[in-house]
Design an enzyme around this catalytic site. Structure first.
Site, PDB file in Angstrom:
ATOM      1  N   TYR A  39      -3.700  -0.254   8.276  1.00  0.00           N
ATOM      2  CA  TYR A  39      -4.250  -0.237   6.917  1.00  0.00           C
ATOM      3  C   TYR A  39      -4.451   1.200   6.445  1.00  0.00           C
ATOM      4  O   TYR A  39      -3.973   1.592   5.375  1.00  0.00           O
ATOM      5  CB  TYR A  39      -5.569  -0.997   6.862  1.00  0.00           C
ATOM      6  CG  TYR A  39      -6.294  -0.834   5.542  1.00  0.00           C
ATOM      7  CD1 TYR A  39      -5.867  -1.508   4.405  1.00  0.00           C
ATOM      8  CD2 TYR A  39      -7.384   0.023   5.429  1.00  0.00           C
ATOM      9  CE1 TYR A  39      -6.509  -1.341   3.185  1.00  0.00           C
ATOM     10  CE2 TYR A  39      -8.043   0.190   4.215  1.00  0.00           C
ATOM     11  CZ  TYR A  39      -7.601  -0.488   3.096  1.00  0.00           C
ATOM     12  OH  TYR A  39      -8.236  -0.308   1.890  1.00  0.00           O
TER      13      TYR A  39
ATOM     14  N   LYS B 122      -2.358   3.156   3.460  1.00  0.00           N
ATOM     15  CA  LYS B 122      -3.073   3.687   2.297  1.00  0.00           C
ATOM     16  C   LYS B 122      -2.826   5.184   2.159  1.00  0.00           C
ATOM     17  O   LYS B 122      -2.673   5.707   1.041  1.00  0.00           O
ATOM     18  CB  LYS B 122      -4.569   3.395   2.408  1.00  0.00           C
ATOM     19  CG  LYS B 122      -4.942   1.926   2.262  1.00  0.00           C
ATOM     20  CD  LYS B 122      -4.581   1.350   0.902  1.00  0.00           C
ATOM     21  CE  LYS B 122      -5.466   1.871  -0.204  1.00  0.00           C
ATOM     22  NZ  LYS B 122      -5.173   1.209  -1.519  1.00  0.00           N
TER      23      LYS B 122
ATOM     24  N   ASN C  29       0.799  -1.230   0.000  1.00  0.00           N
ATOM     25  CA  ASN C  29       0.000   0.000   0.000  1.00  0.00           C
ATOM     26  C   ASN C  29       0.829   1.277   0.000  1.00  0.00           C
ATOM     27  O   ASN C  29       0.341   2.319  -0.454  1.00  0.00           O
ATOM     28  CB  ASN C  29      -0.925   0.022   1.224  1.00  0.00           C
ATOM     29  CG  ASN C  29      -1.921  -1.120   1.217  1.00  0.00           C
ATOM     30  OD1 ASN C  29      -2.191  -1.704   0.170  1.00  0.00           O
ATOM     31  ND2 ASN C  29      -2.457  -1.453   2.373  1.00  0.00           N
TER      32      ASN C  29
END
Length: 317
Positions: free
Chosen positions: A131, A135, A81
């Site tokens: 996460y 991102k 990511n």
């Protein structure tokens, strides 16, 4: 027009690669880690030089990056990511600097929202999970690349082909196993959090529009369904679609998604995407749940065939 889709075997990438919104003259180039990909690329591992060579031979007019990780430890998440988009941008600057880059980000980059408030692209990004943080790092890499690039911050995607790693796909799998047994019990975690669900087919259409519309685009655009609903509303839609006759039990100790940890309310304002792309969501939550159930019940986890058009009267953001 030559369009390269990275991560074409994934949930979002598969729908982008198969989207009916792609212009009929599109030359579609599919890229991913699998042996069946036309162009083998693992963004977690590939170097700038190797990727630049692949891009030079592919000569894309647009690149849609759907590659991403939603699970794993912080290192695994960062490799795909955060590192992946940075390497992709560096390779594009070298080999295809004129190509439009569309990168799929996540509403998790915003972190917790204020109840009743739709978040705009100008809001501060305050991710609370690895996460969301990784991102956001990918978004920063794309936004600062100097390329013709746009990040689509996607809400909670739902619809046909949803993977079992996420709540919608997991619930559909449980319903398929339970059948119509009136004594069956679905034991799930706390379903009280509010989420902005958006159909995966609408996400794919937004990505194609972002890759093909002429002229410059804003650096970040929200892509969401436009309203926050309790997660239990999604579960209820799936229960109706499946004709489930048992009961659903919620238990806080069952836990929830690490991807959404600490976020009780989330909703995005997608008005800017409407202005820049002419995009608006076209599928209701019931449409999405019905399509997810039809695909799961009919073909297990296989990628579904195209489904009927959306119902009328869907609320737009």
């Amino acid at each position: 027009m030559r369009v390269l889709v990275l991560g074409h075997t994934g949930y979002l990438g598969g729908h982008v690669a198969g989207s009916p919104a792609l212009p009929p003259d599109t030359v579609l180039l599919r890229s991913g880690r699998s042996s069946g990909a036309e162009l083998r690329v693992d963004l977690a591992r590939v170097g700038v030089d190797a990727l630049a060579g692949i891009l030079e031979s592919a000569a894309p007019d647009a690149v849609i990056n759907c590659a991403g990780a939603v699970g794993g430890d912080a290192v695994e998440l960062a490799e795909v990511n955060a590192r992946g988009p940075a390497v992709l941008c560096a390779a594009l600057r070298r080999a295809a600097p004129g190509a439009r880059l569309v990168h799929l980000g996540s509403a998790a980059e915003y972190g917790p929202g204020a109840e009743g408030v739709r978040v705009t692209e100008s809001a501060a990004a305050r991710p609370v999970s690895p996460y969301g943080a990784t991102k956001l790092a990918g978004t920063v890499a794309v936004a600062s690349s100097g390329l013709d690039a746009v990040v689509l911050r996607v809400g909670n995607p739902v619809g046909p082909g949803a993977p079992s790693a996420g709540l919608p796909g997991r619930v559909a799998g449980l319903l398929r196993t339970a059948g119509r047994d009136p004594a069956a019990v679905l034991r799930l975690g706390d379903l009280s959090a509010y989420r902005d669900f958006v159909d995966v087919r609408d996400v794919a259409r937004a990505a194609v529009l972002a890759a093909t519309v002429p002229g410059p685009l804003p650096g970040v655009l929200n892509i969401g369904g436009g309203r926050a609903v309790p997660v239990r509303e999604l579960v209820a839609s799936l229960v109706r679609a499946a004709g489930f006759r048992g009961r659903v039990e919620e238990a806080a100790h069952e836990g929830g998604s690490a991807r959404s940890a600490g976020v009780s309310w989330q909703c995005s304002d997608s008005a800017a995407a409407g202005a820049a792309l002419g995009w608006r969501p076209s599928y209701s939550l019931d449409d999405s749940a019905a399509a997810l159930w039809a695909a799961r019940a009919g073909a297990g986890t296989a990628r579904p065939k195209p489904l009927p058009a959306p119902s009328e009267g869907v609320r737009a953001p």
